[in-house]
Write a protein that holds these residues in place. Structure first.
Motif, PDB file in Angstrom:
ATOM      1  N   PHE A 186      37.845 -42.481  37.024  1.00 26.78           N
ATOM      2  CA  PHE A 186      39.098 -42.930  36.400  1.00 26.78           C
ATOM      3  C   PHE A 186      40.102 -41.793  36.428  1.00 26.78           C
ATOM      4  O   PHE A 186      39.720 -40.614  36.508  1.00 26.78           O
ATOM      5  N   PRO A 187      41.396 -42.145  36.418  1.00 27.94           N
ATOM      6  CA  PRO A 187      42.398 -41.082  36.518  1.00 27.94           C
ATOM      7  C   PRO A 187      42.451 -40.234  35.249  1.00 27.94           C
ATOM      8  O   PRO A 187      42.260 -40.754  34.153  1.00 27.94           O
ATOM      9  N   ALA A 188      42.688 -38.953  35.419  1.00 31.31           N
ATOM     10  CA  ALA A 188      42.903 -38.064  34.264  1.00 31.31           C
ATOM     11  C   ALA A 188      44.128 -37.219  34.580  1.00 31.31           C
ATOM     12  O   ALA A 188      44.505 -37.086  35.748  1.00 31.31           O
ATOM     13  N   LEU A 189      44.724 -36.627  33.580  1.00 30.54           N
ATOM     14  CA  LEU A 189      46.002 -35.913  33.717  1.00 30.54           C
ATOM     15  C   LEU A 189      47.003 -36.840  34.403  1.00 30.54           C
ATOM     16  O   LEU A 189      47.403 -36.633  35.551  1.00 30.54           O
ATOM     17  N   VAL A 190      47.351 -37.866  33.669  1.00 32.39           N
ATOM     18  CA  VAL A 190      48.181 -38.933  34.241  1.00 32.39           C
ATOM     19  C   VAL A 190      49.140 -39.460  33.166  1.00 32.39           C
ATOM     20  O   VAL A 190      48.878 -39.332  31.964  1.00 32.39           O
ATOM     21  N   GLN A 191      50.221 -40.051  33.610  1.00 32.74           N
ATOM     22  CA  GLN A 191      51.214 -40.623  32.711  1.00 32.74           C
ATOM     23  C   GLN A 191      50.647 -41.895  32.063  1.00 32.74           C
ATOM     24  O   GLN A 191      49.890 -42.632  32.702  1.00 32.74           O
ATOM     25  N   ARG A 244      43.232 -38.095  29.501  1.00 30.97           N
ATOM     26  CA  ARG A 244      41.849 -38.350  29.912  1.00 30.97           C
ATOM     27  C   ARG A 244      41.140 -39.212  28.869  1.00 30.97           C
ATOM     28  O   ARG A 244      40.502 -40.215  29.190  1.00 30.97           O
ATOM     29  N   ALA A 245      41.273 -38.785  27.608  1.00 33.18           N
ATOM     30  CA  ALA A 245      40.604 -39.520  26.530  1.00 33.18           C
ATOM     31  C   ALA A 245      41.167 -40.933  26.431  1.00 33.18           C
ATOM     32  O   ALA A 245      40.426 -41.895  26.223  1.00 33.18           O
ATOM     33  N   ALA A 246      42.483 -41.077  26.615  1.00 36.74           N
ATOM     34  CA  ALA A 246      43.099 -42.404  26.523  1.00 36.74           C
ATOM     35  C   ALA A 246      42.590 -43.301  27.649  1.00 36.74           C
ATOM     36  O   ALA A 246      42.259 -44.470  27.428  1.00 36.74           O
ATOM     37  N   CYS A 247      42.496 -42.764  28.863  1.00 28.13           N
ATOM     38  CA  CYS A 247      42.046 -43.577  30.008  1.00 28.13           C
ATOM     39  C   CYS A 247      40.566 -43.933  29.864  1.00 28.13           C
ATOM     40  O   CYS A 247      40.151 -45.046  30.192  1.00 28.13           O
ATOM     41  N   ALA A 248      39.789 -42.984  29.374  1.00 31.74           N
ATOM     42  CA  ALA A 248      38.341 -43.227  29.257  1.00 31.74           C
ATOM     43  C   ALA A 248      38.049 -44.319  28.243  1.00 31.74           C
ATOM     44  O   ALA A 248      37.062 -45.040  28.361  1.00 31.74           O
ATOM     45  N   ALA A 249      38.933 -44.457  27.249  1.00 31.28           N
ATOM     46  CA  ALA A 249      38.648 -45.389  26.147  1.00 31.28           C
ATOM     47  C   ALA A 249      38.982 -46.836  26.479  1.00 31.28           C
ATOM     48  O   ALA A 249      38.659 -47.738  25.714  1.00 31.28           O
ATOM     49  N   GLY A 339      47.749 -44.559  37.224  1.00 32.59           N
ATOM     50  CA  GLY A 339      46.748 -44.685  38.290  1.00 32.59           C
ATOM     51  C   GLY A 339      46.502 -43.411  39.090  1.00 32.59           C
ATOM     52  O   GLY A 339      47.168 -42.388  38.927  1.00 32.59           O
ATOM     53  N   PHE A 340      45.517 -43.510  39.981  1.00 34.95           N
ATOM     54  CA  PHE A 340      45.120 -42.352  40.794  1.00 34.95           C
ATOM     55  C   PHE A 340      46.279 -41.794  41.607  1.00 34.95           C
ATOM     56  O   PHE A 340      46.373 -40.595  41.836  1.00 34.95           O
ATOM     57  N   GLU A 341      47.123 -42.692  42.058  1.00 34.72           N
ATOM     58  CA  GLU A 341      48.258 -42.275  42.899  1.00 34.72           C
ATOM     59  C   GLU A 341      49.069 -41.160  42.230  1.00 34.72           C
ATOM     60  O   GLU A 341      49.526 -40.224  42.866  1.00 34.72           O
ATOM     61  N   ASN A 342      49.220 -41.284  40.920  1.00 30.99           N
ATOM     62  CA  ASN A 342      50.044 -40.322  40.178  1.00 30.99           C
ATOM     63  C   ASN A 342      49.240 -39.317  39.360  1.00 30.99           C
ATOM     64  O   ASN A 342      49.820 -38.429  38.745  1.00 30.99           O
ATOM     65  N   ALA A 343      47.935 -39.497  39.350  1.00 32.36           N
ATOM     66  CA  ALA A 343      47.102 -38.608  38.520  1.00 32.36           C
ATOM     67  C   ALA A 343      46.942 -37.256  39.201  1.00 32.36           C
ATOM     68  O   ALA A 343      47.018 -37.146  40.425  1.00 32.36           O
TER      69      ALA A 343
END
Ligand SMILES: Cc1cc2nc3c(=O)[nH]c(=O)nc-3n(C[C@H](O)[C@H](O)[C@H](O)COP(=O)(O)OP(=O)(O)OC[C@H]3O[C@@H](n4cnc5c(N)ncnc54)[C@H](O)[C@@H]3O)c2cc1C
Length: 400
Positions: A186-191, A244-249, A339-343
């Motif tokens: 999953f994307p991390a460091l992302v908007q 990261r935490a927001a995406c993981a949840a 998404g990954f494109e911007n992560a």
């Protein structure tokens, strides 16, 4: 030994320099037209190449300790010393972030390229490795043009983040073809995305805020610093740090912003009361003038349920407490991410259970190594991901 390095990014170039220094015959395969393409975009073109803060606790994945031996052996100081040895001077910013003195990511790529080539490594750009197989004691590395035997292979293909800059699934697939498994990506460091109607009016506004992401009342992560409002939601370093935490949840995450973190709610209420007392003829539009960006002030007022035209004389203490409450706790539901494109980095990756942390050699396939983002290791914002790429590339390149 004949060594193939798959991927000429941060970890692959570091591994190439190291393995070539060790006297090995190194060939780097890079699918893009030039090596280090993603590196050029790092740190907004300045390349935040490391961080002088302690590295402990800065890395994530199913086994965060996996990164320890590599980072202990080659930490931020060692990385700076290494680059200095290649003629690249670095500077540390007050936050601990390290940048090249030239302020140009291009110089990081250049010195790595010069060093790899000067030590005899062959950089084959525009050549994607399509398959990787075991053949007796050797590995067969196949590109569109040929199939070549190597005694050792290092997979340094990176992850899915930054698609336009070379992010690809290829490394995961090549390692899977040799029996390796991976964790969910999953994307991390992302908007982060929020309902557009909540933030549209704030597009371009920056605030120095505390950001907390929570789910079902439980805090998932917290950070403070610059937040940028965009037409789709939230960006900026403080948001990246909690992303990261927001995406993981998954679903049901809320971002809560303290837009005036240096001032308590009581102090804020007192400031607002003074504004109303001193300027009763002004309207709500100016209640927060001087405290927040004007547009942010107007949105906060509306969020508190008050019209901009309301005279300040009409704000009683309860109304002011409500406005202060919104400023100190501006709530935005998180509806997704860009998404990954911007992560900047991929969370998850090839299972670290299947690699030896002291060497980065596969436990399943002797002679096969992996480094960088393809492994299930991702770091915090601030130079920690490149530090992992350097440290892991250095360790894998020693071919222990
Ligand atoms: C926009 C952006 C900004 C960033 N800024 C920072 C920053 O300032 N500081 C920081 O620490 N981190 C930053 N990062 C993260 C950092 O760039 C990565 O974590 C790091 O580059 C990972 O190194 P790597 O060697 O694993 O992968 P990469 O550097 O991505 O290199 C992998 C290479 O392998 C090649 N490749 C893939 N598959 C194949 C194949 N089958 N055959 C041949 N070649 C292949 C790719 O083309 C690529 O060049 C940023 C990322 C992005 C996207």
């Amino acid at each position: 030994m004949q060594v193939a390095i798959l991927g000429g990014g941060a970890s692959g170039l570091m591994a190439a320099v190291t393995a070539a220094e060790g006297g090995h015959a190194v060939t780097v395969f890079e699918r893009q037209a030039r090596v280090g393409r993603k590196l050029l975009a790092t740190g907004n073109g300045r390349c935040n190449l490391s961080n002088m803060q302690p590295l402990a606790g800065r890395y994530h994945g199913q086994r965060p300790d996996f990164a320890r031996p590599a980072l202990d052996a080659f930490g931020a100081q060692a990385a700076r010393g290494f680059f200095r040895g290649l003629g690249l001077l670095t500077v540390e910013e007050p936050s601990g972030r390290v940048y090249p003195f030239s302020d140009q990511a291009g110089s990081v790529v250049d010195v790595l390229r010069f060093a790899a080539e000067a030590r005899g490594a062959v950089l084959r750009t525009g050549e994607e490795v399509l398959s990787l197989r075991r053949s007796g004691e050797d590995f067969l590395v196949e590109t569109a043009a040929e199939r070549l035997p190597f005694e050792r292979v290092l997979v340094c293909c990176g992850g899915l983040a930054g698609g336009k800059l070379g992010g690809t699934k290829s490394g995961y697939e090549l390692l899977a073809s040799l029996g390796h498994s991976r964790t969910a990506l999953f994307p991390a460091l992302v908007q982060l995305k929020t309902p557009p109607e909540k933030v549209r009016a704030l597009k371009g506004v920056r605030a120095d805020a505390r950001v907390r992401v929570e789910k079902a009342g439980e805090t998932l992560a917290e950070s403070a610093g610059e937040v940028q409002f965009t037409e789709y939601g939230l960006s900026g370093p403080a948001v990246f740090e909690v992303s990261r935490a927001a995406c993981a949840a998954g679903e049901g995450v809320t971002a809560r912003l303290d837009l005036l973190r240096g001032v308590s709610a009581q102090e804020l209420e007192a400031l607002l009361a003074a504004r109303c007392r001193d300027f009763p003829l002004l309207t709500g539009e100016n209640l927060l003038t001087g405290l927040l960006h004007n547009r942010l002030g107007r949105v906060a007022l509306r969020e508190a349920g008050f019209p901009l035209e309301r005279p300040l004389a009409d704000f009683n203490p309860r109304a002011l407490a409500r406005v202060a409450g919104v400023v100190k706790d501006f709530v935005l539901p998180v509806t997704g991410n860009l998404g990954f494109e911007n992560a900047q980095v991929t969370a998850g990756g090839v299972s670290t259970d299947e690699f030896r942390p002291e060497t980065l050699e596969s436990r399943l396939v002797p002679g096969l190594y992996a480094a960088g983002e393809v492994l299930d290791v991702d770091g915090d914002c601030g130079g920690f991901n490149l530090q992992w790429a350097w440290a892991s590339g250095r360790l894998a390149g020693r071919l222990l």
